[in-house]
Design an enzyme around this catalytic site. Structure first.
Site, mmCIF file in Angstrom:
data_model
loop_
_atom_site.group_PDB
_atom_site.id
_atom_site.type_symbol
_atom_site.label_atom_id
_atom_site.label_comp_id
_atom_site.label_asym_id
_atom_site.label_seq_id
_atom_site.Cartn_x
_atom_site.Cartn_y
_atom_site.Cartn_z
ATOM 1 N N HIS B 37 -20.654 7.536 -10.078
ATOM 2 C CA HIS B 37 -21.270 7.839 -11.376
ATOM 3 C C HIS B 37 -22.296 6.769 -11.756
ATOM 4 C CE1 HIS B 37 -18.336 11.030 -12.185
ATOM 5 N NE2 HIS B 37 -19.114 11.378 -13.190
ATOM 6 N N LYS B 102 -8.244 13.858 -15.742
ATOM 7 C CA LYS B 102 -7.027 13.837 -16.565
ATOM 8 C C LYS B 102 -7.189 12.747 -17.598
ATOM 9 C CE LYS B 102 -4.825 10.252 -14.022
ATOM 10 N NZ LYS B 102 -4.184 9.041 -14.495
#
Lengths: 279, 185
Positions: B37, B102
């Site tokens: 990222h 999550k």
């Protein structure tokens, strides 16, 4: 004086790294299955069912239960009548290196917390030594995932905060962690000692089987109370709601200073892994 | 009944998904976690081309274990998503419509999801062995040097997820717990 060669330590650590990552302990499995039976919230029940399926697949196919195969925390209880032939830290790291390579485990360690270059072999391990009577070595390997490690907290409470302060801090830590550490979680709590000792005790508490109560009656009661109160929060498996937020609360405690009340809370996920062997 | 989703995940499809919906994803998804990222967003900052097409894409926050001989991929469950909060809004603005991870997300991510119509799915954390069975193909498409953190193109079949935050900002972590506590009162 008994002589133990470094090679045996390497082989044992290697084996324990692989076993711990692929085969969940029976105490945890039994506890998850008990909670599954008692859980009534459909969403929670479904998640627990998947968790059970997952560790069965890992058992059968000898593959890691979770992709975060952790930092290798290695605890050695070395008998004072043992003489180790070789460099003990290097021999432990060599075991981790071999175990993570041969077991197809993920290498998740960076060499420097700020430059963040992966060491490529999951070393160094976090190694803890204890000297005990006897001529044996007890080795425990506990791979620790960081989803839950990141949700762990420490507080230097005031003595006047007392029992209520300790309970509130444990509950606040579990509540703020919410879905992040992959509930149902196991909560290790260290109470007393110094800043560092409390954290160490919290980590050690996670090594105790979840079906083994504290040896001190007062703390065994406190473990049970905290477990019930955490499960009343309603966070549930994966945070989707339900009564199964924690599988166990394990406390370790020790004397402390007249001015202090250190409390550390080390959270582990439902994949609470540790394997032990005595050589 | 689970909703079947075939990739690409368009903004129109996203609008119909509601927090709490169980879904089965089939098609192509990309993996990326912290380091990937960071690199993607550096490229965006430098106005350089990205190694993957973000339009209508789903990114799965995962760093799998190495595949054993004969395996497509090793264990491959979700990692905690909040560590991607600084980056996700940038990628959503550029066309990403789905995230799988999550744990909680920050308001900056939810705001970007509402503005551009994106969805946040949860996969069950700690179920990497089970989830890996839904991955039929895996290929590193960028940043091989990152090892487990490389960007992989995965072909998945009936990959089970649940909508945690929908494109209106509804959040299963809030409503699931509230509903349970009401039921248990």
């Amino acid at each position: 004086m008994r002589e133990i060669s470094a090679l045996i330590i390497t082989q044992t650590v290697k084996k324990l790294c692989i076993e711990a990552n692929c085969h969940l302990g029976n105490d945890i499995k039994k506890r998850i299955e008990q909670f599954y039976e008692n859980e009534k919230w459909p969403q929670a029940k479904e998640v627990l069912e998947r968790i059970i399926q997952n560790y069965k697949i890992a058992d059968e196919s000898n593959q890691p239960i979770c992709q975060d195969t952790g930092m290798a925390c290695v605890f050695l209880k070395i008998g004072q009548d043992v003489h180790i032939i070789g460099d003990v830290k290097e021999t432990v790291n060599e075991g981790v290196r071999q175990g993570y390579e041969e077991g197809y485990l993920r290498k998740s360690v960076v060499r420097d917390p700020l430059d963040r270059v992966n060491t490529g072999d999951n070393t160094p391990a976090m190694i803890y030594f204890d000297i005990v009577p006897g001529d044996k070595i007890e080795i425990t390997v506990a791979p620790k995932g960081f989803g839950s490690e990141n949700m762990s907290r420490i507080a230097m409470l005031r003595p006047s905060d007392g029992l209520k302060g300790v309970k509130d801090f444990v509950l606040k830590t579990a509540e703020e962690a919410g879905p992040n550490p992959c509930p149902p979680i196991v909560i290790g709590v260290g109470i007393g000692g110094t800043f560092d000792k409390a954290a160490y005790m919290a980590k050690k508490a996670l090594l105790r089987p979840v079906d083994k109560k504290n040896e001190t009656a007062f703390y065994a009661d406190l473990e049970q109370q905290l477990l019930e109160e955490v499960n009343a929060l309603g966070i549930g498996p994966q945070g989707f709601g339900g009564k199964t937020t924690a599988l166990a609360v394990n406390i370790e405690w020790c004397p402390t200073h007249i001015a202090g009340l250190p409390v550390a809370v080390n959270i582990n996920c439902h994949v609470t892994r540790h394997k032990t062997e005595v050589i | 009944m689970a909703i079947s989703i075939k990739t690409p995940l368009t903004r129109e499809m996203v609008k119909d998904l509601k927090a709490g919906d169980s879904c089965l994803i089939s098609g192509v998804i990309y993996t990326a976690r912290d380091a990937a990222h960071q690199r993607l967003c550096q490229l965006v900052e430098q106005s350089k081309p990205l190694p993957i097409d973000l339009k209508d894409s789903i990114i799965y926050f995962v760093g799998p274990t190495p595949a054993k001989p004969g395996q497509v991929i090793g264990s491959a469950g979700p990692t905690t998503s909040y560590r991607m909060d600084a980056y996700s809004p940038i990628l959503i603005e550029l066309g990403q419509t789905g995230m799988i991870g999550k744990g909680k997300r920050g308001t900056e991510v939810v705001d970007a999801m509402k503005k551009h119509k994106a969805v946040y799915f949860g996969a069950i954390g700690g179920c990497g062995a089970l989830l890996s069975k839904c991955i039929k193909k895996s290929e590193v498409v960028a940043y091989d040097d990152l090892g487990a953190e490389a960007i992989r193109r995965l072909e998945v079949e009936d990959f089970p997820v649940i909508v945690i935050i929908d494109s209106s900002g509804n959040n299963l972590y809030e409503t699931g717990r509230e509903d349970y506590l009401k039921y248990n009162r």
